[in-house]
Design an enzyme around this catalytic site. Structure first.
Site, PDB file in Angstrom:
ATOM      1  N   LYS A  86      -7.394  -5.501  -8.573  1.00 33.88           N
ATOM      2  CA  LYS A  86      -6.098  -4.828  -8.544  1.00 33.88           C
ATOM      3  C   LYS A  86      -5.240  -6.048  -7.436  1.00 33.88           C
ATOM      4  CE  LYS A  86      -2.861  -0.989  -8.183  1.00 33.88           C
ATOM      5  NZ  LYS A  86      -2.362   0.231  -7.475  1.00 33.88           N
TER       6      LYS A  86
HETATM    7  C1  E4P Z   1      -1.292   2.456  -9.355  1.00 29.97           C
HETATM    8  O1  E4P Z   1      -1.512   1.751  -9.378  1.00 29.97           O
HETATM    9  C2  E4P Z   1       0.048   2.363  -8.391  1.00 29.97           C
HETATM   10  O2  E4P Z   1      -0.449   1.474  -6.784  1.00 29.97           O
HETATM   11  C3  E4P Z   1       0.951   3.587  -8.021  1.00 29.97           C
HETATM   12  O3  E4P Z   1       1.571   4.143  -8.777  1.00 29.97           O
HETATM   13  C4  E4P Z   1       2.118   3.010  -6.890  1.00 29.97           C
HETATM   14  O4  E4P Z   1       2.786   4.502  -6.732  1.00 29.97           O
HETATM   15  P1  E4P Z   1       4.108   5.156  -5.635  1.00 29.97           P
HETATM   16  O5  E4P Z   1       5.262   3.408  -5.996  1.00 29.97           O
HETATM   17  O6  E4P Z   1       4.188   6.259  -5.548  1.00 29.97           O
HETATM   18  O7  E4P Z   1       3.627   4.678  -4.615  1.00 29.97           O
END
Ligand code: E4P
Length: 226
Positions: A86
């Site tokens: 990621k």
């Molecule tokens: C997923 O890949 C993201 O890191 C995540 O959905 C972020 O979500 P948040 O805005 O609730 O932190």
């Protein structure tokens, strides 16, 4: 639509996997910190998640320069066959994504908010793009509308020549805050939604289901006492 769990919590992953709808997991530094994760245990923890999940597991690089991200990405990808690296949507991240994709490493470009960012990520060779919904809503903007724009724009083109092994790029609706977000994302054709455990649980319930269950139980008592 496929469901990923947005967590680093092994109990949540095991529980959701037992429901049969879990197609993958996404983690990020905040989610790892939330479970009290330590740097020294990070790689081992990603391996534990990968062993529990029959599907892609996103592990995030926290490096800021392309060379460091590439190094991180190679290390993460070597942890398990189902690791997806990621990487944040930024210039250094794009360059690293492009290099890693050429090596056959699957990348999920995260912190994506706009159509141009999504197209840049797709051209760089990302296997997944994660447009964030809830964080737009947090600043009183239309997260679902932004996600829909990304879905339309990406589906307008064929990016298979850019991705690892020519696979179709998939859009992960991220930063999901409610079951309604999931409904909207499914209706517009987002490929995947990555969902926190509490939201995944809420997706299964409805007050009419509860009411129906209650009346079935009452009537069954009558049958038993008849
Ligand atoms: C997923 O890949 C993201 O890191 C995540 O959905 C972020 O979500 P948040 O805005 O609730 O932190």
């Amino acid at each position: 639509m496929k469901f990923f769990l947005d967590t680093a919590d092994l109990n949540e992953i095991e529980e959701a996997a037992s429901w049969g709808a879990l197609a993958g997991v996404t983690t990020n530094p905040t989610l790892y910190a939330r479970i009290g994760g330590k740097l020294s245990d990070f790689h081992a923890h990603i391996k534990r998640i990968c062993a529990l999940v029959d599907g892609p597991v996103s592990a995030e690089s926290v490096a800021m320069t392309r060379d460091e991200i590439i190094r991180d990405g190679r290390e993460l990808a070597a942890l398990a066959p189902n690791v997806v690296v990621k990487i944040p949507t930024m210039v250094e991240g794009l360059a690293a994504t492009h290099a890693l994709a050429k090596e056959g490493i699957a990348v999920n470009m995260t912190l994506c908010f706009t159509v141009p960012q999504a197209i840049m990520a797709a051209r760089a060779g990302a296997r997944y793009i994660s447009p964030f919904v809830g964080r737009f809503d947090d600043i009183s903007e239309d997260g679902i509308g932004q996600l829909e724009d990304v879905v339309i724009a990406i589906n307008n083109y064929d990016f298979t020549q850019n991705t690892v092994r020519g696979e179709q790029i998939e859009i992960i609706a991220a930063s999901i805050r409610s079951a309604n977000h999931v409904t909207q994302a499914a209706l517009m054709g987002a490929d995947i939604a990555t969902i926190p455990f509490d939201v995944l649980k809420k997706m299964v319930s409805h007050p009419l289901t509860d009411r129906g269950l209650e009346s079935f139980m009452k009537d069954w008592e009558k049958v038993q006492n008849a």
